[in-house]
Design an enzyme around this catalytic site. Structure first.
Site, PDB file in Angstrom:
ATOM      1  N   CYS A 191       0.910  -1.172  -0.073  1.00  0.00           N
ATOM      2  CA  CYS A 191      -0.124   0.109  -0.115  1.00  0.00           C
ATOM      3  C   CYS A 191       0.848   1.263  -0.062  1.00  0.00           C
ATOM      4  CB  CYS A 191      -0.907  -0.174   1.482  1.00  0.00           C
ATOM      5  SG  CYS A 191      -1.669   1.688   1.465  1.00  0.00           S
TER       6      CYS A 191
ATOM      7  N   LYS B  57      -8.896  -8.914   5.713  1.00  0.00           N
ATOM      8  CA  LYS B  57      -8.805  -7.887   6.929  1.00  0.00           C
ATOM      9  C   LYS B  57      -9.208  -8.528   8.271  1.00  0.00           C
ATOM     10  CE  LYS B  57     -10.586  -4.373   4.330  1.00  0.00           C
ATOM     11  NZ  LYS B  57     -11.204  -3.210   4.080  1.00  0.00           N
TER      12      LYS B  57
ATOM     13  N   VAL C  23      -6.156   0.840   5.608  1.00  0.00           N
ATOM     14  CA  VAL C  23      -4.784   1.426   6.235  1.00  0.00           C
ATOM     15  C   VAL C  23      -4.048   2.303   5.558  1.00  0.00           C
ATOM     16  CG1 VAL C  23      -4.575  -1.341   7.044  1.00  0.00           C
ATOM     17  CG2 VAL C  23      -3.831  -0.579   4.751  1.00  0.00           C
TER      18      VAL C  23
ATOM     19  N   GLU D  52      -5.386   7.950   7.787  1.00  0.00           N
ATOM     20  CA  GLU D  52      -5.285   8.930   6.996  1.00  0.00           C
ATOM     21  C   GLU D  52      -3.797   9.033   7.010  1.00  0.00           C
ATOM     22  OE1 GLU D  52      -6.629  10.309   3.871  1.00  0.00           O
ATOM     23  OE2 GLU D  52      -8.032   9.029   4.395  1.00  0.00           O
TER      24      GLU D  52
HETATM   25  N1  LIG Z   1      -6.553   8.266   1.729  1.00  0.00           N
HETATM   26  C1  LIG Z   1      -6.040   7.170   2.470  1.00  0.00           C
HETATM   27  C2  LIG Z   1      -5.826   5.897   1.487  1.00  0.00           C
HETATM   28  C3  LIG Z   1      -5.869   4.550   2.108  1.00  0.00           C
HETATM   29  C4  LIG Z   1      -5.826   3.332   1.148  1.00  0.00           C
HETATM   30  O1  LIG Z   1      -6.444   3.503   0.260  1.00  0.00           O
HETATM   31  N2  LIG Z   1      -5.838   2.294   1.657  1.00  0.00           N
HETATM   32  C5  LIG Z   1      -5.884   0.993   1.006  1.00  0.00           C
HETATM   33  C6  LIG Z   1      -4.706   0.367   0.479  1.00  0.00           C
HETATM   34  S1  LIG Z   1      -3.569   1.028  -0.408  1.00  0.00           S
HETATM   35  C7  LIG Z   1      -6.692   0.375   1.949  1.00  0.00           C
HETATM   36  O2  LIG Z   1      -6.720   0.089   3.014  1.00  0.00           O
HETATM   37  N3  LIG Z   1      -7.824  -0.692   0.950  1.00  0.00           N
HETATM   38  C8  LIG Z   1      -8.657  -1.564   1.874  1.00  0.00           C
HETATM   39  C9  LIG Z   1      -9.947  -1.421   1.312  1.00  0.00           C
HETATM   40  O3  LIG Z   1     -10.474  -0.349   0.829  1.00  0.00           O
HETATM   41  O4  LIG Z   1     -10.869  -2.378   1.696  1.00  0.00           O
HETATM   42  C10 LIG Z   1      -4.727   7.273   3.253  1.00  0.00           C
HETATM   43  O5  LIG Z   1      -4.035   8.355   2.766  1.00  0.00           O
HETATM   44  O6  LIG Z   1      -4.178   6.848   4.227  1.00  0.00           O
END
Ligand SMILES: N[C@@H](CCC(=O)N[C@@H](CS)C(=O)NCC(=O)O)C(=O)O
Length: 202
Positions: A10, A37, A50, A62
């Site tokens: 990520c 998860k 995450v 964030e």
């Molecule tokens: N805006 C958030 C974006 C975080 C994000 O997109 N995380 C993704 C992985 S890269 C995630 O946890 N995806 C899991 C899901 O949406 O189920 C940040 O800056 O932390």
């Protein structure tokens, strides 16, 4: 001790890992399998994503918010500018990065099938926006000038993934490539990489 819940591929989690290693303090990184998860992720972050940072009863999500907290908690080396005007400008820049670059990164990172057309549009948008940033990096060592800052942290994981995302920058963006190499050679950057990230770039 701070605990970071992090995705091994990520880019947003990598931002936080990068800052933790820059600060060189004690922390724990817990790798989260995003395809399976644990339930407590949704309890800690209503958006189910995450990175998440936990320190005693503080729970943050964030990546930019987490990173500003770490920066204030452990001020050396300082990654947000000390001057309020420069700090405000840096926050604005971080916001622009999210709106103009990372919104497209999220399309490419989406685990649900996204239409090929949408992925192609995301790649083109990232390529064009990065190319626009190139002139700034002709004279600047880092985004803000001579000093490494939170802006460099925020963008580094994207620059690392350009091949992986199949984004080819035009020749005119050579200053971006040089700048990227400068970031990738930082010891904290190298430490921030997971084994899955290490193999993303040839
Ligand atoms: N805006 C958030 C974006 C975080 C994000 O997109 N995380 C993704 C992985 S890269 C995630 O946890 N995806 C899991 C899901 O949406 O189920 C940040 O800056 O932390």
């Amino acid at each position: 001790m701070m605990v970071l819940y992090s995705g091994t591929t990520c880019p947003f989690s990598q931002r936080c890992r990068f800052v933790l290693f820059e600060k060189g303090m004690d922390f724990e990184i817990r790798d989260i399998d995003l395809y399976n998860k644990p339930e407590d992720i949704a309890v800690m972050n209503p958006y189910g994503q995450v990175p998440i940072l936990v320190e005693r009863d503080l729970i943050l999500y964030e990546s930019n918010i987490i990173n500003e907290y770490i920066d204030e908690r452990f001020p050396h080396p300082q990654l947000m500018p000390a001057d309020p005007i420069m700090r405000a400008r840096t926050r604005l820049f971080l916001y622009n990065f999210e709106k103009e670059l990372f919104v497209h990164v999220s399309v490419l990172e989406n685990r649900n099938p996204v239409e090929a057309k949408a992925r192609e549009a995301a790649r083109n948008n990232i390529r064009d926006r990065l190319s626009q940033l190139a002139p700034l990096l002709v004279k600047n060592k880092y985004m803000l000038g001579d000093e490494f800052s939170m802006l460099d942290v925020a963008i580094a994981p994207l620059l690392w993934r350009l091949d992986h995302y199949e984004i080819e920058l035009p020749k005119s963006a050579a200053p971006i490539q040089k700048y990227a190499e400068r970031l990738f050679s930082r010891p904290a950057y190298i430490e921030s990489l997971t084994p899955s990230e290490k193999v993303m770039r040839r």
